[in-house]
Design a protein around this motif. Structure first.
Motif, PDB file in Angstrom:
ATOM      1  N   THR A   1     -83.984  17.032 105.082  1.00  0.00           N
ATOM      2  CA  THR A   1     -85.147  16.241 104.662  1.00  0.00           C
ATOM      3  C   THR A   1     -84.842  15.457 103.394  1.00  0.00           C
ATOM      4  OG1 THR A   1     -86.591  17.934 105.609  1.00  0.00           O
ATOM      5  CG2 THR A   1     -87.600  16.342 104.123  1.00  0.00           C
ATOM      6  N   GLY A   2     -84.169  16.110 102.432  1.00  0.00           N
ATOM      7  CA  GLY A   2     -83.804  15.407 101.209  1.00  0.00           C
ATOM      8  C   GLY A   2     -82.875  14.236 101.472  1.00  0.00           C
ATOM      9  N   SER A   3     -81.901  14.438 102.360  1.00  0.00           N
ATOM     10  CA  SER A   3     -80.978  13.347 102.697  1.00  0.00           C
ATOM     11  C   SER A   3     -81.711  12.193 103.368  1.00  0.00           C
ATOM     12  CB  SER A   3     -79.876  13.873 103.621  1.00  0.00           C
ATOM     13  OG  SER A   3     -79.158  14.929 103.021  1.00  0.00           O
ATOM     14  N   LEU A   4     -82.631  12.513 104.257  1.00  0.00           N
ATOM     15  CA  LEU A   4     -83.384  11.466 104.945  1.00  0.00           C
ATOM     16  C   LEU A   4     -84.297  10.711 103.989  1.00  0.00           C
ATOM     17  CD1 LEU A   4     -84.289  13.385 108.221  1.00  0.00           C
ATOM     18  CD2 LEU A   4     -82.763  11.433 108.039  1.00  0.00           C
ATOM     19  N   VAL A   5     -84.940  11.448 103.096  1.00  0.00           N
ATOM     20  CA  VAL A   5     -85.839  10.796 102.130  1.00  0.00           C
ATOM     21  C   VAL A   5     -85.050   9.884 101.197  1.00  0.00           C
ATOM     22  CG1 VAL A   5     -87.365  11.210 100.160  1.00  0.00           C
ATOM     23  CG2 VAL A   5     -87.617  12.576 102.231  1.00  0.00           C
ATOM     24  N   ILE A   6     -83.923  10.389 100.684  1.00  0.00           N
ATOM     25  CA  ILE A   6     -83.095   9.568  99.791  1.00  0.00           C
ATOM     26  C   ILE A   6     -82.577   8.333 100.524  1.00  0.00           C
ATOM     27  CG2 ILE A   6     -80.920   9.529  98.506  1.00  0.00           C
ATOM     28  CD1 ILE A   6     -81.407  12.492  97.862  1.00  0.00           C
ATOM     29  N   THR A   7     -82.164   8.513 101.773  1.00  0.00           N
ATOM     30  CA  THR A   7     -81.664   7.374 102.548  1.00  0.00           C
ATOM     31  C   THR A   7     -82.757   6.333 102.768  1.00  0.00           C
ATOM     32  OG1 THR A   7     -80.107   8.846 103.686  1.00  0.00           O
ATOM     33  CG2 THR A   7     -80.535   6.704 104.695  1.00  0.00           C
ATOM     34  N   ASN A   8     -83.943   6.786 103.118  1.00  0.00           N
ATOM     35  CA  ASN A   8     -85.052   5.846 103.324  1.00  0.00           C
ATOM     36  C   ASN A   8     -85.405   5.103 102.040  1.00  0.00           C
ATOM     37  OD1 ASN A   8     -86.355   5.950 106.148  1.00  0.00           O
ATOM     38  ND2 ASN A   8     -86.043   8.109 105.704  1.00  0.00           N
TER      39      ASN A   8
END
Length: 360
Positions: free
Chosen positions: A184-191
């Motif tokens: 989730t953290g990786s996806l949020v940072i990527t977005n």
């Protein structure tokens, strides 16, 4: 019983659609690599900084498609859970988890390349060398491997009873929580990064809106590619949130026996539907990502058209060679027939003399 049959039907649809769609996704990523690799050798170092991450995206997409085929179509359908397939299942999970992080890392890195190339050209030309980009790619793969191996081992121990026991009372909640926060953290940072870069490029384009130059056209192409990348990350985010939510619901429900599933068959339909939605989202993202890369990038699109034209010419030459061979062979046979007819006519006009017949 009708609900159980419905759930089985949904699972079969999930299996066969996954088999077809993820195979197509793997072939699309192979084709994208087939287009990019010859192009990459011809490019200058500054252009290679961008296209190395496109190649990384295709590799990650290919690994993700292979992992989905292994998990969805081999382990879950063809083989029953047993201790003997733990290494294969762990390998499939390593490919799956690692490909997610490599894919997200390539998205972020390519967005950073576009941001520096357009808005910070001095840093892009003087400090961001090709060697630095290669090091960044190696770091992405290293982090993906380091994170995926332990997570894959513990997730496999949750699904299959092995020497490492990971139950609901021991490590299962902790592993689920760690994996949830990492993904989730990786996806949020990527977005966030993709959104920031896209907004920055859109604001920069407004300044040069009236300039109809080649650089402005390249900027428009980069913006379209970045917008698709953001949309793909949103799709992947939805596909990753679904299993985590379902796992948490299952975990809070406690230990469930087979009789419970028989009398609550509607929950089996929900589980099968969630699995179908998740695999469909992933397959669409993995098919469209390499295709959009080829279509929206003018350089890659030109290379693809040249390859198609070259293949057509080669096929045409091959057809000419084959038809020429058969035509020559037919011509030789026709010449032989003409010679035989002429010989026959000559014998009819000038029959052999009696002494020739005696000698014969």
């Amino acid at each position: 019983m009708e609900r159980i049959e419905t759930a089985i039907t949904i699972s079969n649809v999930d299996y066969y659609s996954s088999l077809v769609l993820f195979s197509i996704a793997g072939l699309m990523n192979i084709y994208c690599l087939f287009v990019l690799l010859p192009l990459y050798r011809k490019l200058q170092n500054d252009s290679k900084k961008k296209y190395i991450f496109l190649i990384t995206r295709c590799i990650a997409g290919l690994l993700a498609a292979c992992a989905w085929l292994l998990i969805q179509c081999i382990y879950l359908k063809s083989i029953a859970p047993a201790n003997g397939i733990v290494p294969g299942y762990v390998l499939a999970l390593v490919l799956y988890i690692g490909s997610i992080y490599v894919l997200l890392g390539s998205y972020v890195s390519m967005a950073g390349i576009l941001y520096l190339g357009v808005l910070k050209p001095i840093i892009f030309n003087q400090y961001l060398t090709l060697q630095v980009v290669y090091i960044a790619v190696c770091i992405i793969f290293f982090i993906a491997i380091v994170l995926s191996i332990p997570l894959a081992i513990f997730q496999a121990s949750i699904a299959i009873p092995v020497s490492i026991k990971c139950t609901d009372k021991s490590c299962n909640p902790l592993v689920t929580l760690i994996h949830f926060f990492l993904v989730t953290g990786s996806l949020v940072i990527t977005n966030i990064i993709l959104s920031f870069v896209l907004i920055s490029l859109l604001r920069h384009r407004k300044v040069f809106m009236k300039l109809d130059t080649e650089s402005n056209a390249s900027l428009n192409s980069a913006i379209r590619l970045l917008a698709w990348t953001l949309f793909a990350v949103i799709l992947i985010s939805i596909g990753e949130v679904i299993p985590f939510v379902f796992m948490e619901i299952r975990r809070h429900a406690g230990t469930i026996t087979g009789c419970y599933w028989f009398y609550h068959a509607s929950e089996i339909i929900s589980e099968a539907s969630f699995a179908l939605i998740e695999s469909s989202i992933w397959s669409v993202a993995l098919i469209m990502d390499p295709l959009i890369n080829v279509i929206l990038d003018k350089t890659v699109s030109r290379q693809a058209k040249n390859q198609v034209r070259s293949m057509k010419n080669q096929c045409f030459r091959l057809a000419q060679t084959i038809t020429g061979h058969f035509s020559r062979k037919k011509k030789i046979e026709e010449e032989k027939e003409v010679c035989q007819e002429q010989t026959t006519q000559t014998e009819l006009i000038f029959p052999p003399r009696p002494e020739q017949l005696i000698n014969i």
